[in-house]
Scaffold this active site. Structure first.
Site, PDB file in Angstrom:
ATOM      1  N   HIS A   1       0.841  -1.207   0.000  1.00 50.05           N
ATOM      2  CA  HIS A   1       0.000   0.000   0.000  1.00 50.05           C
ATOM      3  C   HIS A   1       0.879   1.261   0.000  1.00 50.05           C
ATOM      4  O   HIS A   1       0.629   2.197  -0.753  1.00 50.05           O
ATOM      5  CB  HIS A   1      -0.883   0.058   1.255  1.00 50.05           C
ATOM      6  CG  HIS A   1      -1.906  -1.032   1.386  1.00 50.05           C
ATOM      7  ND1 HIS A   1      -1.979  -1.833   2.500  1.00 50.05           N
ATOM      8  CD2 HIS A   1      -2.893  -1.449   0.560  1.00 50.05           C
ATOM      9  CE1 HIS A   1      -2.985  -2.694   2.357  1.00 50.05           C
ATOM     10  NE2 HIS A   1      -3.548  -2.485   1.191  1.00 50.05           N
TER      11      HIS A   1
ATOM     12  N   LYS B   1     -17.207  -7.862   6.846  1.00 45.04           N
ATOM     13  CA  LYS B   1     -15.961  -8.615   7.044  1.00 45.04           C
ATOM     14  C   LYS B   1     -15.524  -8.584   8.491  1.00 45.04           C
ATOM     15  O   LYS B   1     -15.756  -7.610   9.202  1.00 45.04           O
ATOM     16  CB  LYS B   1     -14.837  -7.959   6.219  1.00 45.04           C
ATOM     17  CG  LYS B   1     -14.743  -8.407   4.789  1.00 45.04           C
ATOM     18  CD  LYS B   1     -13.335  -8.142   4.262  1.00 45.04           C
ATOM     19  CE  LYS B   1     -13.276  -7.175   3.116  1.00 45.04           C
ATOM     20  NZ  LYS B   1     -11.946  -6.763   2.706  1.00 45.04           N
TER      21      LYS B   1
ATOM     22  N   ARG C   1      -1.772  -6.065  -8.361  1.00 42.11           N
ATOM     23  CA  ARG C   1      -0.643  -6.972  -8.155  1.00 42.11           C
ATOM     24  C   ARG C   1      -0.533  -8.027  -9.242  1.00 42.11           C
ATOM     25  O   ARG C   1       0.544  -8.502  -9.545  1.00 42.11           O
ATOM     26  CB  ARG C   1      -0.788  -7.699  -6.808  1.00 42.11           C
ATOM     27  CG  ARG C   1      -0.453  -6.838  -5.644  1.00 42.11           C
ATOM     28  CD  ARG C   1      -0.981  -7.416  -4.380  1.00 42.11           C
ATOM     29  NE  ARG C   1      -2.430  -7.260  -4.344  1.00 42.11           N
ATOM     30  CZ  ARG C   1      -3.166  -7.450  -3.270  1.00 42.11           C
ATOM     31  NH1 ARG C   1      -2.623  -7.845  -2.154  1.00 42.11           N
ATOM     32  NH2 ARG C   1      -4.473  -7.266  -3.314  1.00 42.11           N
TER      33      ARG C   1
ATOM     34  N   SER D   1      -2.328  -7.917   2.785  1.00 44.47           N
ATOM     35  CA  SER D   1      -2.728  -7.861   4.204  1.00 44.47           C
ATOM     36  C   SER D   1      -3.094  -9.266   4.696  1.00 44.47           C
ATOM     37  O   SER D   1      -2.833  -9.610   5.850  1.00 44.47           O
ATOM     38  CB  SER D   1      -3.920  -6.927   4.387  1.00 44.47           C
ATOM     39  OG  SER D   1      -3.571  -5.616   4.036  1.00 44.47           O
TER      40      SER D   1
END
Ligand code: ADP
Length: 153
Positions: free
Chosen positions: A17, A41, A90, A127
């Site tokens: 990030h 979540k 990514r 993460s």
């Protein structure tokens, strides 16, 4: 004023990030790091901790603001008059996922998403992997900024 919102969970913020945010700085007058708070979540870090990690990491950078928001990301963008979203890519999986969201956001409110590719050497960081390594007592320090390391010493 060219404002971009970088929305995310940041659970926790990683060097992936940080790389995207730092490289986007020359493109915008202001970047708002925004943690969405309406998802179902489960998070490893509380909202307060995630906010603190972001604020601490970018405390010396006046162009970066940190906040939370509820509801649709495009509604938040309109509320603060930001015309751009910032996202990192990514791999092909990120691309396919982000493409659909980016196209939808543009159709809804003409908010343009600016994508930056992960820098070489950063694309393996997520993460999810950081949390997994942390939970099992592994070496996670090379994937996160100092604020996250200090908290978890
Ligand atoms: P979300 O819950 O919305 O996926 P994240 O905090 O996981 O939020 O990610 C926010 C953004 O950061 C996403 O665009 C994601 O693709 C990007 N990102 C995460 N890790 C990296 C990395 N290592 N390199 C580049 N971009 C990344």
């Amino acid at each position: 004023m060219r404002k971009a919102v970088f929305p995310g969970s940041f659970d926790p913020i990683t060097l992936g990030h940080v790389d995207i945010i730092e490289r986007a700085l020359p493109l915008f007058d202001e970047i708002i790091l925004a943690i969405g708070t309406n998802s179902n979540k489960k998070y490893m870090f509380s909202l307060e901790k995630r906010l603190t990690f972001l604020k601490e990491t970018f405390k010396a950078e006046s162009k970066i603001k940190v906040t939370t928001y509820k509801g649709l990301t495009v509604d938040f963008c309109k509320e603060i008059d930001a015309k751009f979203l910032l996202r990192g890519l990514r791999n092909g999986i990120d691309l396919e996922f982000e493409k659909a969201i980016g196209q939808t956001n543009y159709k809804m409110e003409e908010i343009e998403t600016v994508f930056l590719m992960a820098s070489s050497g950063f694309e393996h960081i997520s993460s999810t992997i950081v949390r997994d390594v942390m939970q099992h007592g592994g070496k996670y320090q090379f994937m996160v900024p100092d604020a996250v390391k200090i908290e978890n010493q």
